[in-house]
Write a protein that holds these residues in place. Structure first.
Motif, mmCIF file in Angstrom:
data_model
loop_
_atom_site.group_PDB
_atom_site.id
_atom_site.type_symbol
_atom_site.label_atom_id
_atom_site.label_comp_id
_atom_site.label_asym_id
_atom_site.label_seq_id
_atom_site.Cartn_x
_atom_site.Cartn_y
_atom_site.Cartn_z
ATOM 1 N N GLY A 2 -15.945 -74.062 23.044
ATOM 2 C CA GLY A 2 -14.586 -74.194 22.198
ATOM 3 C C GLY A 2 -14.793 -74.205 20.867
ATOM 4 O O GLY A 2 -13.886 -73.754 19.995
ATOM 5 N N VAL A 3 -15.887 -74.613 20.376
ATOM 6 C CA VAL A 3 -16.166 -74.754 18.739
ATOM 7 C C VAL A 3 -16.556 -73.130 18.507
ATOM 8 O O VAL A 3 -16.059 -72.800 17.192
ATOM 9 C CB VAL A 3 -17.349 -75.474 18.563
ATOM 10 C CG1 VAL A 3 -17.973 -75.555 17.054
ATOM 11 C CG2 VAL A 3 -17.156 -76.884 18.650
ATOM 12 N N VAL B 68 -4.564 -71.478 19.994
ATOM 13 C CA VAL B 68 -5.095 -71.063 21.421
ATOM 14 C C VAL B 68 -6.550 -71.517 21.565
ATOM 15 O O VAL B 68 -6.821 -72.032 22.376
ATOM 16 C CB VAL B 68 -4.734 -69.760 21.383
ATOM 17 C CG1 VAL B 68 -5.591 -69.185 22.745
ATOM 18 C CG2 VAL B 68 -3.509 -69.130 21.325
ATOM 19 N N GLY B 69 -7.325 -71.469 20.586
ATOM 20 C CA GLY B 69 -8.689 -71.917 20.572
ATOM 21 C C GLY B 69 -8.473 -73.530 20.592
ATOM 22 O O GLY B 69 -9.432 -74.120 21.427
ATOM 23 N N LEU B 70 -7.679 -74.354 19.891
ATOM 24 C CA LEU B 70 -7.497 -75.546 20.258
ATOM 25 C C LEU B 70 -7.172 -75.990 21.536
ATOM 26 O O LEU B 70 -7.750 -76.993 22.137
ATOM 27 C CB LEU B 70 -6.562 -76.156 19.185
ATOM 28 C CG LEU B 70 -6.943 -76.717 17.872
ATOM 29 C CD1 LEU B 70 -5.945 -77.007 16.966
ATOM 30 C CD2 LEU B 70 -8.228 -77.494 17.973
ATOM 31 N N THR B 71 -6.361 -75.207 22.230
ATOM 32 C CA THR B 71 -5.999 -75.445 23.510
ATOM 33 C C THR B 71 -7.263 -75.237 24.688
ATOM 34 O O THR B 71 -7.628 -76.027 25.572
ATOM 35 C CB THR B 71 -5.007 -74.385 23.953
ATOM 36 O OG1 THR B 71 -3.723 -74.643 23.205
ATOM 37 C CG2 THR B 71 -4.374 -74.785 25.395
ATOM 38 N N ALA B 72 -8.008 -74.121 24.216
ATOM 39 C CA ALA B 72 -9.325 -74.094 25.075
ATOM 40 C C ALA B 72 -10.261 -75.196 24.664
ATOM 41 O O ALA B 72 -10.875 -75.631 25.665
ATOM 42 C CB ALA B 72 -10.092 -72.980 24.444
ATOM 43 N N LEU B 73 -10.209 -75.834 23.531
ATOM 44 C CA LEU B 73 -11.057 -77.082 23.211
ATOM 45 C C LEU B 73 -10.432 -78.088 23.994
ATOM 46 O O LEU B 73 -11.372 -79.058 24.440
ATOM 47 C CB LEU B 73 -11.018 -77.456 21.772
ATOM 48 C CG LEU B 73 -11.964 -78.535 21.424
ATOM 49 C CD1 LEU B 73 -13.502 -78.066 21.564
ATOM 50 C CD2 LEU B 73 -11.862 -78.644 19.774
ATOM 51 N N LEU B 74 -9.239 -78.259 24.380
ATOM 52 C CA LEU B 74 -8.618 -79.504 25.135
ATOM 53 C C LEU B 74 -9.324 -79.237 26.486
ATOM 54 O O LEU B 74 -9.771 -80.399 27.319
ATOM 55 C CB LEU B 74 -7.205 -79.172 25.125
ATOM 56 C CG LEU B 74 -6.625 -79.907 23.912
ATOM 57 C CD1 LEU B 74 -4.985 -79.375 23.973
ATOM 58 C CD2 LEU B 74 -6.875 -81.161 23.631
ATOM 59 N N ALA C 35 -7.647 -66.778 24.747
ATOM 60 C CA ALA C 35 -7.250 -67.463 25.785
ATOM 61 C C ALA C 35 -8.563 -67.294 26.972
ATOM 62 O O ALA C 35 -8.669 -68.261 27.716
ATOM 63 C CB ALA C 35 -5.984 -66.862 26.604
ATOM 64 N N SER C 36 -9.371 -66.493 26.730
ATOM 65 C CA SER C 36 -10.315 -66.134 27.846
ATOM 66 C C SER C 36 -11.362 -67.213 27.590
ATOM 67 O O SER C 36 -12.121 -67.718 28.506
ATOM 68 C CB SER C 36 -11.169 -64.928 27.434
ATOM 69 O OG SER C 36 -10.387 -63.866 27.821
#
Length: 832
Positions: free
Chosen positions: A29-30, A258-264, A713-714
């Motif tokens: 995520g980071v 989108v990256g924040l969504t991945a972090l979630l 998104a990957s």
């Protein structure tokens, strides 16, 4: 060193096996957030630091359809050296007329370029290449024309010779979106072409090179103050490519979200990882409590352990993200609008680290609180005991960390409202998935038990104590839903282009048709292709200089939707309401109207500016201000790709301004080259734009954006896979127990495998159905409500995306559980 820290460090010496999921999820995520932020910052920094080269000057004054007056030129020269560049679209044709290409014509004087350098293939200097009607072109122009250096082509009324091929053009990025390759010539050669005439669509750029101690801001302010009615656009070196900058900043913002969504998604893995780790520490926690350790000490010990691992993971993720700009340059540098300024940018890295630590706190606090509050005796029964609801203070701490993440994202966003809606949607989707997961568990518990024991076992595993159904549905469901949504959007956009546009869009745009020759143009086209559909309209261009008496140059904040205030705009006048337009407010003027100048405005732009019928707007046409009263607002069908103008004037004073005509031509695809050649031969000043080329360029840009979004998104999918692997590892003890018990009761390894296959297949089927449903709903909203396009889904790619995702889940689940199949009953029973 205090006791909790000593015990935490001593415990960590035994290995990090239990916290690997925590580290992997936070790292992914980071790294995504740091990479997106670093790349966006690197490109924007490059635009700023190379502003002089990109703009080609310290200050640039751009005029539309006119040259500067003597007074204006004298003012320019008072601040420094002055260079002149004229830009317009023009057709370059082979002498035999067999091939032609629409290019971005750029005519320069001897000062070009003030900054940067123009490099030609070979060693010929630019000044020598432009002598004697010389023409320097992009390689793309040579390829389209089938020409080579030394060949002659016609541009307008002039015959010019190709003398060089551009290898480097420093101010290319600052010119924004172009429809064709560069055609570079001298101002003297431009005069020979006869293309620069009153009414022609051209822009004159006066570039100022200032003394080293001069301030571009003060020059801009002085020029605007001295010539308040000049209707020019002034840029300085601090923002040489505003359009590119806005695009990069917006794309960077979207990818960050989108990256924040991945972090979630990764946060779910963090919670699972910490919970699994602490479940494996039950004996240690029980022993510590048995010798007098209180709950606060237990909490501090494992909070320190989790904090140290989380800090290491987010720092490593930030380090990996810092290398993203260099990696992108190495593998896809040609796709970027400008080479990034490589370096280490602390702000996006620190922001990503902060996001990671806050996410770790939000998702790890509940497992830590469980370890703190559960008595030692109950810890030994944690595998079968139902989890209690988290205390209120734990809920508040987790919610507080999540709110801080959202607040940082919104405050840093270019468009805070969009960021807030996106984050709210992501959180809402996670909450919906969590509710669905609870529903799945409840339904699995209430369904009739199958007679087949293996199927009964598979169904029971979905809702038994310690089941990972909720975590997997949330994490993997969110990742699959993102990909399904993207697939729905992409297939809709592709079908809009492939099916909707060819039925409605014209084949060609033709601009710069000389005034008064519309009838001759129509005859030329019909002689070439009888039955061609032709529509001609008057064409003018100019910037909006005032709204309700307020100068645009004095507006501090221009609303995002008020795009007509940025740069010069295409204008026309018409007695009748244009096709594809619908008046939604006010009235259209009568066809025989001859009163004061009126204007009809795009309704969305009017809403963004807060205008109403009866307000006024002023446009500068060839340096002359043309005020008009707003008579109506229109809803415009932009999808038709016909002539759609945000501003349509009533016949009147505007007709006396020098102008040209533009036309759309609709013919069968195979007749497009025939019409193009006929128009170019008959009207040397006209430029022919093939709609297919425009759609191809737009499709290429859309493809680049889609690739960037898919890459971001990957990370969500990768985080979901990490959650899946972690869940399998956390349930390994239970899987071994199940396998051993089944073998003791006479089951074969194949039957045990079938039970696992049935369980994971059922879970994959449920996740794919959820992703398909939510992805379809999300895609429909974006396509119909955000893009305002027709709903034209193509289901095969969407279904394939979901099926492949489900197959990957099934495969990874079986691989991760394979060790449980080989467990020997005797050894396993001794270790249980």
């Amino acid at each position: 060193m205090n006791l909790p820290l000593k015990l935490a460090l001593r415990d960590l010496r035994g290995g990090l096996a239990g916290l690997r999921l925590l580290a992997v999820c936070l790292f992914l995520g980071v790294a995504a957030l740091a990479g997106v932020g670093s790349l966006s910052t690197a490109i924007v920094t490059s635009l700023s630091e190379k502003g002089q080269s990109i703009l080609g000057a310290d200050v640039e004054v751009m005029l539309t359809q006119r040259q500067a007056s003597e007074a204006e030129l004298a003012a320019f020269r008072g601040f420094g050296r002055v260079g002149e560049v004229v830009r317009m679209r023009a057709m370059a044709s082979r002498l035999d007329g067999a091939e032609s290409v629409l290019g971005e014509l750029k005519a320069v004087d001897g000062t070009y370029p003030f900054y940067g350098s123009v490099r030609l293939a070979g060693s010929l200097p630019l000044a020598d290449a432009l002598k004697a009607s010389g023409l320097v072109v992009d390689q793309a122009a040579l390829d389209r024309l089938g020409a080579r250096i030394g060949d002659s082509v016609t541009i307008g009324d002039a015959r010019v010779r190709i003398t060089g091929v551009l290898a480097e053009e420093p101010d290319k990025v600052g010119e924004g979106f172009t429809l064709g390759p560069t055609l570079l010539m001298s101002l003297e050669t431009l005069d020979k072409t006869g293309l620069r005439q009153p009414g022609s669509l051209y822009r004159t750029h006066y570039r100022l090179k200032l003394p080293s101690n001069a301030s571009p801001e003060s020059v801009t302010e002085a020029l605007n103050e001295r010539f308040p009615d000049a209707a020019w656009r002034i840029q300085d070196r601090s923002n040489g490519a505003p359009g590119t900058r806005r695009f990069i900043e917006r794309l960077g913002q979207f990818l960050t979200l989108v990256g924040l969504t991945a972090l979630l998604v990764a946060g779910v893995g963090v919670g699972n990882g910490v919970g699994s780790y602490l479940d494996g520490k039950t004996r240690s926690i029980a022993a510590l409590k048995s010798v007098g350790a209180d709950s606060r000490t237990i909490f501090r010990i494992y909070m320190i352990e989790v904090g140290l691992i989380a800090l290491g993971a987010v720092v490593l993720g930030a380090v990996a993200g810092a290398f993203v700009p260099a990696i992108v340059v190495a593998f896809a540098g040609d796709a970027l609008p400008v080479p990034p300024e490589l370096g280490v940018y602390p702000v996006p890295l620190i922001t990503a680290i902060l996001y990671g630590l806050l996410a770790a706190a939000a998702f790890a606090i509940w497992p830590l609180a469980k370890a703190r509050d559960v008595p030692a005796a109950r810890l030994f029964r944690a595998g079968v005991e139902r989890t209690q609801r988290p205390p209120l203070e734990v809920v508040l701490l987790s919610l507080g960390a999540a709110l801080v993440i959202a607040a940082i994202a919104v405050v840093q966003a270019r468009e805070p409202l969009f960021a807030a809606v996106f984050i709210a949607a992501a959180l809402g989707l996670m909450a919906l998935l969590a509710v669905l997961a609870l529903g799945i568990r409840a339904l699995a518990a209430r369904l009739p038990r199958p007679k087949q024991p293996l199927l009964r076992l598979a169904l029971g595993n979905l809702h038994r104590p310690g089941s990972m159904t909720r975590q997997l549905v949330v994490a993997l469901g969110l990742g699959l839903t993102l990909f399904a949504t993207l697939a729905v959007i992409e297939t809709n956009l592709s079908r809009q282009i492939d099916e909707a546009l060819p039925r409605e869009a014209p084949s060609l745009f033709v601009v710069d048709i000389p005034a008064g020759e519309a009838a001759a143009f129509r005859k030329t086209v019909l002689d070439a292709v009888p039955g061609a559909a032709i529509r001609t309209v008057p064409s003018l261009r100019g910037p909006v200089v005032a709204v309700n008496g307020t100068l645009v140059s004095e507006m501090k904040d221009i609303p995002e939707g008020a795009w007509i205030l940025r740069g010069d705009r295409g204008l026309t006048y018409s007695a009748a309401l244009p096709d594809g337009n619908r008046v939604v407010s006010g009235k259209w003027w009568p066809e025989d109207y001859s009163g004061p100048q009126l204007v009809s405005m795009d309704a969305e732009v009017g809403e963004a500016l807060g205008l109403k019928v009866g307000d006024s707007i002023t446009v500068s046409v060839l340096g002359v201000d043309l005020p008009a009263t707003i008579a109506s607002f229109r809803e415009i069908n932009w999808d038709s790709l016909g002539f759609n103008f945000a501003l349509v004037y009533s016949p009147g004073l505007i007709e006396s301004a020098p102008h040209s005509s533009m036309a759309t031509v609709t013919v069968p695809p195979e007749e497009v080259p025939t019409v193009s050649r006929a128009v170019v031969r008959a009207f040397s000043s006209a430029s022919v734009i093939r709609v297919g080329d425009v759609i191809e360029n737009a499709g290429a840009l859309l493809g680049q954006m889609s690739s960037a979004v898919r890459a971001a998104a990957s990370v969500a999918i990768a985080a979901g896979i990490a959650v899946l692997v972690g869940a399998i590892a956390a349930a390994r003890r239970a899987r071994i127990y199940d396998s051993v018990m089944l073998k003791v009761l006479g089951a074969t390894r194949g039957q045990v495998l079938l039970s696992l296959l049935a369980e994971y297949a059922l879970l994959a089927l449920i996740l794919s159905a959820i992703a398909f449903g939510l992805g379809t709903a999300g895609g429909w909203y974006v396509v119909t409500q955000v893009f305002e396009l027709e709903w034209l889904p193509v289901w095969q790619p969407v279904i394939l995306t979901v099926v492949l995702g489900a197959a990957a889940i099934l495969l990874l689940s079986l691989v991760g559980s394979w060790s449980a199949l080989g467990a020997r009953p005797a050894r396993a029973l001794r270790n249980l």
